[in-house]
Scaffold this motif. Sequence first.
Motif, short mmCIF file in Angstrom:
data_model
loop_
_atom_site.label_atom_id
_atom_site.label_comp_id
_atom_site.label_asym_id
_atom_site.label_seq_id
_atom_site.Cartn_x
_atom_site.Cartn_y
_atom_site.Cartn_z
N GLY A 43 0.81 -1.22 0.00
CA GLY A 43 0.00 0.00 0.00
C GLY A 43 0.84 1.26 0.00
N VAL A 44 1.91 1.26 0.78
CA VAL A 44 2.80 2.42 0.81
C VAL A 44 3.44 2.61 -0.56
CG1 VAL A 44 4.95 3.32 1.79
CG2 VAL A 44 3.22 2.32 3.30
N ALA A 45 3.82 1.52 -1.22
CA ALA A 45 4.38 1.62 -2.57
C ALA A 45 3.34 2.19 -3.53
CB ALA A 45 4.86 0.25 -3.05
N MET A 46 2.08 1.81 -3.34
CA MET A 46 1.02 2.30 -4.22
C MET A 46 0.71 3.77 -4.01
SD MET A 46 -1.76 -0.72 -4.38
CE MET A 46 -1.25 -2.41 -4.57
N LEU A 47 1.20 4.37 -2.94
CA LEU A 47 1.02 5.81 -2.78
C LEU A 47 1.81 6.56 -3.86
CD1 LEU A 47 1.22 6.21 1.10
CD2 LEU A 47 -0.82 6.28 -0.35
N ALA A 48 2.93 5.99 -4.27
CA ALA A 48 3.74 6.61 -5.32
C ALA A 48 3.46 5.98 -6.69
CB ALA A 48 5.22 6.46 -5.00
N PRO A 50 0.84 3.60 -9.37
CA PRO A 50 -0.61 3.49 -9.59
C PRO A 50 -1.21 2.40 -8.70
CG PRO A 50 0.60 3.43 -11.67
CD PRO A 50 1.62 3.37 -10.58
N GLY A 51 -2.34 2.71 -8.12
CA GLY A 51 -3.02 1.74 -7.28
C GLY A 51 -3.70 2.42 -6.11
N PRO A 52 -4.59 1.71 -5.46
CA PRO A 52 -5.34 2.26 -4.33
C PRO A 52 -4.54 2.18 -3.03
CG PRO A 52 -6.09 0.05 -4.78
CD PRO A 52 -5.04 0.37 -5.82
N GLY A 53 -3.53 3.01 -2.88
CA GLY A 53 -2.61 2.92 -1.75
C GLY A 53 -3.26 2.92 -0.39
N TRP A 54 -4.10 3.90 -0.10
CA TRP A 54 -4.70 3.99 1.23
C TRP A 54 -5.62 2.81 1.51
CZ3 TRP A 54 -2.48 6.51 4.81
CH2 TRP A 54 -1.77 7.67 4.53
N VAL A 55 -6.34 2.37 0.50
CA VAL A 55 -7.23 1.22 0.69
C VAL A 55 -6.42 -0.02 1.07
CG1 VAL A 55 -8.86 -0.32 -0.47
CG2 VAL A 55 -8.98 2.14 -0.86
N VAL A 56 -5.30 -0.22 0.40
CA VAL A 56 -4.46 -1.38 0.67
C VAL A 56 -3.81 -1.26 2.05
CG1 VAL A 56 -2.44 -2.68 -0.14
CG2 VAL A 56 -4.11 -1.83 -1.78
N ILE A 57 -3.39 -0.06 2.43
CA ILE A 57 -2.81 0.15 3.76
C ILE A 57 -3.84 -0.21 4.84
CG2 ILE A 57 -2.01 1.90 5.40
CD1 ILE A 57 -0.61 3.25 2.99
N PHE A 58 -5.08 0.25 4.66
CA PHE A 58 -6.11 -0.07 5.65
C PHE A 58 -6.46 -1.55 5.62
CE2 PHE A 58 -7.09 4.59 5.35
CZ PHE A 58 -6.61 4.88 6.62
N ALA A 59 -6.33 -2.20 4.46
CA ALA A 59 -6.54 -3.64 4.41
C ALA A 59 -5.47 -4.36 5.23
CB ALA A 59 -6.53 -4.13 2.96
N GLY A 60 -4.23 -3.90 5.13
CA GLY A 60 -3.15 -4.48 5.95
C GLY A 60 -3.41 -4.26 7.43
N MET A 61 -3.91 -3.08 7.77
CA MET A 61 -4.26 -2.83 9.17
C MET A 61 -5.39 -3.75 9.63
SD MET A 61 -2.32 -0.53 10.54
CE MET A 61 -3.29 -0.14 11.97
N ALA A 62 -6.34 -4.01 8.74
CA ALA A 62 -7.44 -4.93 9.10
C ALA A 62 -6.92 -6.34 9.31
CB ALA A 62 -8.50 -4.90 8.00
N ILE A 63 -5.93 -6.73 8.52
CA ILE A 63 -5.30 -8.05 8.73
C ILE A 63 -4.65 -8.09 10.11
CG2 ILE A 63 -3.43 -9.57 7.96
CD1 ILE A 63 -4.14 -8.64 5.06
N TRP A 64 -3.89 -7.05 10.44
CA TRP A 64 -3.26 -6.99 11.76
C TRP A 64 -4.31 -6.99 12.87
CZ3 TRP A 64 0.72 -2.66 10.39
CH2 TRP A 64 1.88 -3.25 9.87
N ALA A 65 -5.44 -6.33 12.61
CA ALA A 65 -6.48 -6.21 13.65
C ALA A 65 -7.13 -7.54 13.98
CB ALA A 65 -7.55 -5.20 13.21
N THR A 66 -6.91 -8.57 13.17
CA THR A 66 -7.45 -9.87 13.53
C THR A 66 -6.69 -10.49 14.69
OG1 THR A 66 -6.06 -11.09 11.95
CG2 THR A 66 -8.22 -10.33 11.16
N GLU A 67 -5.49 -9.97 14.99
CA GLU A 67 -4.67 -10.54 16.05
C GLU A 67 -4.19 -9.54 17.10
OE1 GLU A 67 -3.68 -13.61 17.12
OE2 GLU A 67 -5.27 -14.11 15.73
N PHE A 68 -4.05 -8.28 16.75
CA PHE A 68 -3.37 -7.34 17.64
C PHE A 68 -4.32 -6.23 18.09
CE2 PHE A 68 -0.20 -9.02 14.61
CZ PHE A 68 0.57 -9.74 15.52
#
Length: 131
Positions: A43-48, A50-68
């Motif tokens: 997601g951070v790479a997609m900020l620079a 093409p791609g939905p950077g913030w959406v992917v970053i929040f998806a990664g956070m949602a993955i982390w939120a399943t455990e942390f």
Amino acid sequence: MNTGSDQPGLGSRAPEFIKARRLLHRGWQAGVFVIGLAVVIAGVAMLALPGPGWVVIFAGMAIWATEFVWAQVVLRWTKRKVTEAAQRALDPAVRRRNIALTVTGAVIIVVLCTIYLWRFGLVPPWKIKGR
């Protein structure tokens, strides 16, 4: 196996047979962390790129939120702030202001284009000779 948080719904969402075995649970958490980290980095790479950077970053956070718990708290805070911003944007006074600013900007652009076309015609502002 809640991590000591008093807030409901916080803690590991791993299956019970995994949470019952400490070593297996730690391995599960490490795997979730690595997968979440890979998604956040993408997601951070997609900020620079093409791609939905913030959406992917929040998806990664949602993955982390399943455990942390820390990721769950960050996601809850983010959802609350996004909801508040959406409610403010739907406020009739804010909508009228945004529409007025958009119309004013469009009128200015149309006036400037009209002046340019009246003054110069359909000629680009740069000179192209002999090509």
